[in-house]
Design a protein around this motif. Structure first.
Motif, short mmCIF file in Angstrom:
data_model
loop_
_atom_site.label_atom_id
_atom_site.label_comp_id
_atom_site.label_asym_id
_atom_site.label_seq_id
_atom_site.Cartn_x
_atom_site.Cartn_y
_atom_site.Cartn_z
N ASP A 121 12.33 -9.00 -1.01
CA ASP A 121 12.95 -9.11 -1.93
C ASP A 121 12.53 -8.01 -3.09
N VAL A 122 11.01 -7.63 -2.74
CA VAL A 122 10.34 -6.67 -3.59
C VAL A 122 11.07 -5.27 -3.08
N ALA A 123 11.16 -4.92 -1.80
CA ALA A 123 11.97 -3.96 -1.46
C ALA A 123 13.53 -3.58 -1.95
N LYS A 124 14.07 -4.59 -1.83
CA LYS A 124 15.60 -4.78 -2.58
C LYS A 124 15.56 -4.32 -3.91
N ALA A 125 14.61 -5.04 -4.69
CA ALA A 125 14.64 -4.85 -6.20
C ALA A 125 13.91 -3.27 -6.57
N ALA A 126 12.94 -3.00 -5.58
CA ALA A 126 12.73 -1.72 -5.84
C ALA A 126 13.55 -0.40 -5.35
N GLY A 127 14.32 -0.75 -4.54
CA GLY A 127 15.26 0.31 -3.79
C GLY A 127 14.58 1.22 -2.99
N VAL A 128 13.59 0.32 -2.26
CA VAL A 128 12.93 1.24 -1.20
C VAL A 128 12.90 0.37 0.21
N SER A 129 12.03 0.92 1.14
CA SER A 129 12.27 0.15 2.35
C SER A 129 10.98 -0.84 2.32
N VAL A 130 11.00 -1.65 3.45
CA VAL A 130 9.69 -2.71 3.44
C VAL A 130 8.53 -1.96 3.90
N ALA A 131 8.75 -0.83 4.67
CA ALA A 131 7.68 0.16 5.08
C ALA A 131 6.94 0.55 3.87
N THR A 132 7.85 1.19 2.68
CA THR A 132 7.40 1.77 1.59
C THR A 132 6.46 0.66 0.88
N VAL A 133 7.13 -0.47 0.57
CA VAL A 133 6.20 -1.40 0.01
C VAL A 133 5.03 -2.05 0.55
N SER A 134 4.96 -1.85 1.99
CA SER A 134 3.72 -2.19 2.70
C SER A 134 2.62 -1.02 2.43
N ARG A 135 3.30 0.25 2.37
CA ARG A 135 2.25 1.40 2.04
C ARG A 135 1.78 1.29 0.54
N VAL A 136 2.48 1.01 -0.51
CA VAL A 136 1.89 0.68 -1.77
C VAL A 136 0.98 -0.35 -1.90
N ILE A 137 1.40 -1.52 -1.11
CA ILE A 137 0.39 -2.62 -1.31
C ILE A 137 -0.88 -2.14 -0.65
N ASN A 138 -1.01 -1.48 0.40
CA ASN A 138 -2.09 -0.90 1.10
C ASN A 138 -2.82 0.07 0.73
N LYS A 139 -2.20 0.87 -0.57
CA LYS A 139 -2.82 2.03 -1.00
C LYS A 139 -2.73 3.06 0.06
N SER A 140 -1.89 3.32 0.78
CA SER A 140 -1.62 4.40 1.75
C SER A 140 -1.42 5.78 0.78
N PRO A 141 -2.10 6.83 1.24
CA PRO A 141 -1.87 7.98 0.54
C PRO A 141 -0.42 8.71 0.78
N LYS A 142 0.24 7.86 1.79
CA LYS A 142 1.49 8.37 1.93
C LYS A 142 2.45 7.93 0.84
N ALA A 143 2.20 6.82 0.01
CA ALA A 143 3.05 6.34 -0.89
C ALA A 143 3.34 7.52 -1.92
N SER A 144 4.55 7.76 -2.60
CA SER A 144 4.62 8.63 -3.86
C SER A 144 4.41 7.75 -4.94
N GLN A 145 4.21 8.45 -6.00
CA GLN A 145 4.04 7.65 -7.33
C GLN A 145 5.21 7.00 -7.92
N ALA A 146 6.38 7.81 -7.51
CA ALA A 146 7.55 7.11 -7.75
C ALA A 146 7.51 5.70 -7.11
N SER A 147 7.37 5.81 -5.88
CA SER A 147 7.40 4.50 -5.16
C SER A 147 6.64 3.75 -5.66
N ILE A 148 5.22 4.06 -5.96
CA ILE A 148 4.26 3.05 -6.44
C ILE A 148 4.73 2.48 -7.54
N ASP A 149 5.27 3.18 -8.75
CA ASP A 149 5.75 2.78 -9.77
C ASP A 149 6.96 1.64 -9.71
N ALA A 150 7.63 2.17 -8.80
CA ALA A 150 8.98 1.06 -8.65
C ALA A 150 8.63 -0.25 -7.90
#
Length: 336
Positions: free
Chosen positions: A6-35
């Motif tokens: 649900d978070v991935a759909k609302a943010a317009g990103v993939s589930v993998a991107t949500v996972s990277r943001v949650i786990n503070k991966s350096p690969k996550a962009s600032q735009a993805s983090i904000d969304a």
């Protein structure tokens, strides 16, 4: 309840991107983090701690096992470990073992199963072999107040023999020769080591005492009261006492006051631990200092280090030395 999808759909990103943001991966962009952060807030999504731990290999928790957290000695130990844990951004899980093998075993298993990043274990009832087996499961496990040769690099402990020897020798040098010992009734190595220190000091001065001068009780104020009552009931000639800990010494002081025995002029007494109570009983208690706060802090630091770099730890035993703290409960005597 919102899901990661649900978070991935609302943010317009993939589930993998949500996972990277949650786990503070350096690969996550600032735009993805904000969304993703905005979507989680709007949906009331809370990341699952267990799932995060599987990804990050860290639960951000430390575990500590003590005998009984209500005992001030163990309260100091837990507080010291918690201080170190907080400095490293971790929370503390606490287990009580009550010097019972089943309780100790269950608590250690629970801490390991909760995937604590590091463990500080005070266990007296379990065998060396069982603790060695647990240590093989948990690289960040440190044993406090016990020495196991096979785990020398993970043991932080006190020279209990030296502590009781110091106390007894101090009394002898004050002129005392009729010295009793109030011991814990718990079947743990600390008791044997402190009794050995007491007896060795007596023997070195040619003052071997009969077994009737040793009385046992629960290592509490109530236990000290009962042990002191038992000593007085024997009608022994006693000029000084070494107590297993400060709580037992406080109980003994209470009984002596009730029976009109002046401390230290008629009977002197030395405690063990230098806990808070030692400074507030009357007279203030001469005691043996057990540096448990320092030991627990170092145990916590070592546990965290071992959890990350188990192969690089210092393999030397970490044995601490007790010291005397002289207050008002001991007086010299010209003759017994």
């Amino acid at each position: 309840m919102a899901t990661i999808k649900d978070v991935a759909k609302a943010a317009g990103v993939s589930v993998a991107t949500v996972s990277r943001v949650i786990n503070k991966s350096p690969k996550a962009s600032q735009a993805s983090i904000d969304a993703v952060t905005k979507a989680m807030s709007e949906l009331g999504y809370r990341p699952n701690a267990a799932a995060r731990a599987l990804v990050s290999q860290s639960t951000q928790t430390m575990g500590v096992l003590v005998s009984d957290v209500s005992d001030p000695f163990f309260g100091t130990l837990v507080k010291a470990v918690d201080t170190v844990a907080r400095q490293h951004g971790k929370h503390l899980l606490v287990g009580n073992g009550y010097h019972n093998p089943e309780d100790e075993r269950r608590s250690i298993e629970l801490l390991i199963n909760n995937r604590c990043d590091a463990l500080v274990i005070h266990a007296k009832a379990l065998s060396d072999d069982e603790l060695i087996a647990f240590a093989q499961e948990a690289p960040g496990m440190v044993i406090i107040n016990r020495f196991i040769p096979e785990l020398a690099e993970r043991c932080i402990y006190l020279d209990n023999h030296k502590g009781a020897h110091l106390a007894t020798d101090f009394l002898i040098r004050q002129g005392h020769s009729k010295i009793a010992f109030i011991a814990s009734s718990h079947q743990i190595t600390d008791v044997d080591e402190r009794l050995s220190g007491y007896r060795d000091a007596l023997q070195e001065h040619g003052l071997a005492q009969p077994d009737s001068y040793v009385e046992y009780g629960d290592p509490s104020s109530e236990g000290g009261e009962q042990a002191m009552l038992n000593l007085l009931s024997k009608g022994l000639e006693i000029s000084a006492i070494v107590a297993y800990n400060d709580n037992m010494a406080a109980g003994a002081l209470s009984v002596m006051e009730e029976n009109g025995i002046a401390v230290p002029h008629q009977i002197s007494i030395v405690g063990f631990d230098d806990g808070l109570i030692a400074r507030y009983v009357k007279p203030r208690l001469t005691t043996v200092r057990y540096p448990i706060q320092m030991m627990a802090e170092n145990a916590a630091q070592l546990a965290l280090y071992l959890a990350k770099q188990p192969a690089e730890a210092d393999t030397s035993p970490k044995r601490y030395s007790p010291t005397m703290v002289k207050r008002d409960s001991v007086a010299g005597t010209m003759a017994d």
